[in-house]
Design a protein around this motif. Structure first.
Motif, PDB file in Angstrom:
ATOM      1  N   GLU A   4       0.836  -1.188   0.000  1.00  0.00           N
ATOM      2  CA  GLU A   4       0.000   0.000   0.000  1.00  0.00           C
ATOM      3  C   GLU A   4       0.878   1.249   0.000  1.00  0.00           C
ATOM      4  O   GLU A   4       1.990   1.240   0.533  1.00  0.00           O
ATOM      5  CB  GLU A   4      -0.901   0.051   1.239  1.00  0.00           C
ATOM      6  CG  GLU A   4      -1.805  -1.139   1.445  1.00  0.00           C
ATOM      7  CD  GLU A   4      -1.209  -2.159   2.387  1.00  0.00           C
ATOM      8  OE1 GLU A   4      -1.984  -2.931   2.993  1.00  0.00           O
ATOM      9  OE2 GLU A   4       0.025  -2.194   2.527  1.00  0.00           O
ATOM     10  N   SER A   5       0.338   2.313  -0.568  1.00  0.00           N
ATOM     11  CA  SER A   5       1.022   3.607  -0.532  1.00  0.00           C
ATOM     12  C   SER A   5      -0.024   4.700  -0.650  1.00  0.00           C
ATOM     13  O   SER A   5      -1.186   4.439  -0.967  1.00  0.00           O
ATOM     14  CB  SER A   5       2.045   3.718  -1.668  1.00  0.00           C
ATOM     15  OG  SER A   5       1.409   3.620  -2.932  1.00  0.00           O
ATOM     16  N   GLY A   6       0.400   5.925  -0.377  1.00  0.00           N
ATOM     17  CA  GLY A   6      -0.484   7.070  -0.542  1.00  0.00           C
ATOM     18  C   GLY A   6      -1.051   7.651   0.732  1.00  0.00           C
ATOM     19  O   GLY A   6      -1.752   8.662   0.691  1.00  0.00           O
ATOM     20  N   GLY A   7      -0.760   7.041   1.861  1.00  0.00           N
ATOM     21  CA  GLY A   7      -1.249   7.581   3.110  1.00  0.00           C
ATOM     22  C   GLY A   7      -0.508   8.856   3.503  1.00  0.00           C
ATOM     23  O   GLY A   7       0.467   9.239   2.859  1.00  0.00           O
ATOM     24  N   GLY A   8      -1.004   9.498   4.551  1.00  0.00           N
ATOM     25  CA  GLY A   8      -0.358  10.715   5.016  1.00  0.00           C
ATOM     26  C   GLY A   8      -1.258  11.505   5.933  1.00  0.00           C
ATOM     27  O   GLY A   8      -2.288  11.016   6.390  1.00  0.00           O
ATOM     28  N   ARG A  17      -5.345   9.600  -2.182  1.00  0.00           N
ATOM     29  CA  ARG A  17      -5.566   8.431  -3.012  1.00  0.00           C
ATOM     30  C   ARG A  17      -4.602   7.336  -2.582  1.00  0.00           C
ATOM     31  O   ARG A  17      -3.379   7.502  -2.687  1.00  0.00           O
ATOM     32  CB  ARG A  17      -5.379   8.722  -4.492  1.00  0.00           C
ATOM     33  CG  ARG A  17      -5.821   7.539  -5.366  1.00  0.00           C
ATOM     34  CD  ARG A  17      -5.702   7.801  -6.850  1.00  0.00           C
ATOM     35  NE  ARG A  17      -4.328   7.708  -7.322  1.00  0.00           N
ATOM     36  CZ  ARG A  17      -3.992   7.547  -8.601  1.00  0.00           C
ATOM     37  NH1 ARG A  17      -4.947   7.444  -9.523  1.00  0.00           N
ATOM     38  NH2 ARG A  17      -2.716   7.498  -8.967  1.00  0.00           N
ATOM     39  N   LEU A  18      -5.153   6.256  -2.094  1.00  0.00           N
ATOM     40  CA  LEU A  18      -4.343   5.108  -1.701  1.00  0.00           C
ATOM     41  C   LEU A  18      -4.186   4.171  -2.888  1.00  0.00           C
ATOM     42  O   LEU A  18      -5.090   4.023  -3.706  1.00  0.00           O
ATOM     43  CB  LEU A  18      -4.997   4.358  -0.546  1.00  0.00           C
ATOM     44  CG  LEU A  18      -5.312   5.166   0.710  1.00  0.00           C
ATOM     45  CD1 LEU A  18      -5.866   4.239   1.790  1.00  0.00           C
ATOM     46  CD2 LEU A  18      -4.106   5.922   1.204  1.00  0.00           C
ATOM     47  N   SER A  19      -3.022   3.542  -2.942  1.00  0.00           N
ATOM     48  CA  SER A  19      -2.752   2.566  -3.987  1.00  0.00           C
ATOM     49  C   SER A  19      -2.383   1.237  -3.362  1.00  0.00           C
ATOM     50  O   SER A  19      -1.747   1.189  -2.313  1.00  0.00           O
ATOM     51  CB  SER A  19      -1.592   3.039  -4.873  1.00  0.00           C
ATOM     52  OG  SER A  19      -1.898   4.250  -5.516  1.00  0.00           O
ATOM     53  N   CYS A  20      -2.782   0.181  -4.041  1.00  0.00           N
ATOM     54  CA  CYS A  20      -2.445  -1.178  -3.620  1.00  0.00           C
ATOM     55  C   CYS A  20      -1.868  -1.879  -4.829  1.00  0.00           C
ATOM     56  O   CYS A  20      -2.574  -2.086  -5.833  1.00  0.00           O
ATOM     57  CB  CYS A  20      -3.690  -1.898  -3.129  1.00  0.00           C
ATOM     58  SG  CYS A  20      -3.452  -3.645  -2.739  1.00  0.00           S
ATOM     59  N   ALA A  21      -0.593  -2.210  -4.758  1.00  0.00           N
ATOM     60  CA  ALA A  21       0.082  -2.830  -5.885  1.00  0.00           C
ATOM     61  C   ALA A  21       0.550  -4.226  -5.524  1.00  0.00           C
ATOM     62  O   ALA A  21       0.857  -4.509  -4.376  1.00  0.00           O
ATOM     63  CB  ALA A  21       1.262  -1.978  -6.319  1.00  0.00           C
ATOM     64  N   ALA A  22       0.594  -5.077  -6.530  1.00  0.00           N
ATOM     65  CA  ALA A  22       1.086  -6.436  -6.332  1.00  0.00           C
ATOM     66  C   ALA A  22       2.539  -6.492  -6.755  1.00  0.00           C
ATOM     67  O   ALA A  22       2.878  -6.080  -7.865  1.00  0.00           O
ATOM     68  CB  ALA A  22       0.269  -7.414  -7.146  1.00  0.00           C
ATOM     69  N   GLY A 118      -0.018  -2.102   5.359  1.00  0.00           N
ATOM     70  CA  GLY A 118      -0.804  -0.977   5.808  1.00  0.00           C
ATOM     71  C   GLY A 118      -0.141   0.365   5.556  1.00  0.00           C
ATOM     72  O   GLY A 118       1.085   0.469   5.464  1.00  0.00           O
ATOM     73  N   THR A 119      -0.982   1.395   5.447  1.00  0.00           N
ATOM     74  CA  THR A 119      -0.495   2.759   5.297  1.00  0.00           C
ATOM     75  C   THR A 119      -1.331   3.660   6.205  1.00  0.00           C
ATOM     76  O   THR A 119      -2.548   3.525   6.288  1.00  0.00           O
ATOM     77  CB  THR A 119      -0.561   3.221   3.831  1.00  0.00           C
ATOM     78  OG1 THR A 119       0.008   4.524   3.694  1.00  0.00           O
ATOM     79  CG2 THR A 119      -1.981   3.251   3.291  1.00  0.00           C
ATOM     80  N   GLN A 120      -0.660   4.558   6.900  1.00  0.00           N
ATOM     81  CA  GLN A 120      -1.334   5.405   7.886  1.00  0.00           C
ATOM     82  C   GLN A 120      -2.022   6.581   7.206  1.00  0.00           C
ATOM     83  O   GLN A 120      -1.414   7.292   6.403  1.00  0.00           O
ATOM     84  CB  GLN A 120      -0.318   5.922   8.914  1.00  0.00           C
ATOM     85  CG  GLN A 120      -0.902   6.885   9.928  1.00  0.00           C
ATOM     86  CD  GLN A 120      -1.813   6.199  10.923  1.00  0.00           C
ATOM     87  OE1 GLN A 120      -1.479   5.150  11.482  1.00  0.00           O
ATOM     88  NE2 GLN A 120      -2.971   6.790  11.173  1.00  0.00           N
ATOM     89  N   VAL A 121      -3.271   6.785   7.566  1.00  0.00           N
ATOM     90  CA  VAL A 121      -4.021   7.963   7.145  1.00  0.00           C
ATOM     91  C   VAL A 121      -4.429   8.727   8.399  1.00  0.00           C
ATOM     92  O   VAL A 121      -5.072   8.170   9.292  1.00  0.00           O
ATOM     93  CB  VAL A 121      -5.279   7.574   6.331  1.00  0.00           C
ATOM     94  CG1 VAL A 121      -6.155   8.791   6.081  1.00  0.00           C
ATOM     95  CG2 VAL A 121      -4.873   6.915   5.020  1.00  0.00           C
ATOM     96  N   THR A 122      -4.034   9.977   8.468  1.00  0.00           N
ATOM     97  CA  THR A 122      -4.374  10.822   9.602  1.00  0.00           C
ATOM     98  C   THR A 122      -5.078  12.067   9.098  1.00  0.00           C
ATOM     99  O   THR A 122      -4.540  12.795   8.262  1.00  0.00           O
ATOM    100  CB  THR A 122      -3.118  11.221  10.388  1.00  0.00           C
ATOM    101  OG1 THR A 122      -2.422  10.045  10.815  1.00  0.00           O
ATOM    102  CG2 THR A 122      -3.493  12.046  11.617  1.00  0.00           C
TER     103      THR A 122
END
Length: 125
Positions: A4-8, A17-22, A118-122
């Motif tokens: 996952e990426s894109g958190g913040g 926008r969160l991304s989930c890549a394989a 996981g990616t943190q979203v605050t």
């Protein structure tokens, strides 16, 4: 492996926008779900998308604000999050359920076999 990426950190009302890549694999025949876990709370399903992108589902609290989509060419699944609220603050995980099922569900978390870190979203002012 899912990444996952894109958190913040974002202000209330903002977007992410969160991304989930394989990593090293395709997502073509997998249902993909997004789940989140806030501090002190149980993990909950947020959204899912069927293997062909034709079926999606959302929990009521994000309907009209979040949109899930997938790009089979990459392959990546996205979660566009608009009008974010402080209660959206959580660690967001993507997960994959194998099999070309026409419908997706976030009700049975145990049916998803593969999970990202996981990616943190605050969401905070």
């Amino acid at each position: 492996q899912l990444v996952e990426s894109g958190g913040g950190l974002v202000l209330p009302g903002g977007s992410l926008r969160l991304s989930c890549a394989a990593s090293g694999d395709t997502l073509d025949y997998y249902t993909i779900g997004w789940f989140r876990q806030a501090p002190g709370k149980e993990r909950e399903g947020v959204s899912c998308i069927s293997f062909n992108g034709r079926n999606t589902d959302y929990i009521d609290s994000v309907k009209g604000r979040f949109t899930i989509s997938r790009d089979s060419a990459k392959p990546t699944v996205y979660l566009q999050m608009n009008s974010l609220k402080p209660e959206d603050t959580a660690i967001y995980y993507c997960a994959a359920r194998p099999g070309p099922r026409p419908y997706c569900s976030i009700a049975i978390m145990g049916s998803y076999d593969y999970w990202g870190q996981g990616t943190q979203v605050t969401v905070s002012s």
